[in-house]
Write a protein that holds these residues in place. Sequence first.
Motif, short mmCIF file in Angstrom:
data_model
loop_
_atom_site.label_atom_id
_atom_site.label_comp_id
_atom_site.label_asym_id
_atom_site.label_seq_id
_atom_site.Cartn_x
_atom_site.Cartn_y
_atom_site.Cartn_z
N GLU A 273 1.08 -0.93 -0.03
CA GLU A 273 0.23 -0.22 0.37
C GLU A 273 1.01 1.02 0.05
N TRP A 274 0.08 2.80 -0.69
CA TRP A 274 1.24 3.58 -0.46
C TRP A 274 -0.10 4.30 0.18
N PRO A 275 0.64 5.11 1.36
CA PRO A 275 2.22 5.98 1.84
C PRO A 275 2.31 4.38 2.76
#
Length: 119
Positions: free
Chosen positions: A115-117
């Motif tokens: 996942e981001w961030p």
Amino acid sequence: MAGEPQADCLFCKIVAGDVPATVVRETDTTVAFRDINPQAPTHVLVIPRAHHPNAAALAEAAPDVLAVMMREAREIAAGDGIEGTGYRVVFNTGSGAGQTVFHVHAHVLGGRGLEWPPG
């Protein structure tokens, strides 16, 4: 000087065979090996054989080698079975971005959710 092996560079020593690494792929211009502190099930570093301090310097001096590094990242993802599920390629440039070895290297990460961030 860019391109020349540096005596104090860990990755130059890996290229020379003076420091052991778990090598997964090699080309005439690159070496790819498993990270000793993996952050994901697949965590491989792709480096040029020639010393360049960071991705920006490599892009300026030898953009063709940067392209080979990206092709190798895809080959590593395919070989580890993560090409279809997704993977991340990260270049840290400068100590403020987390670069600790100043020989350009691409982190190929995958095999878990990314996942981001990050975090």
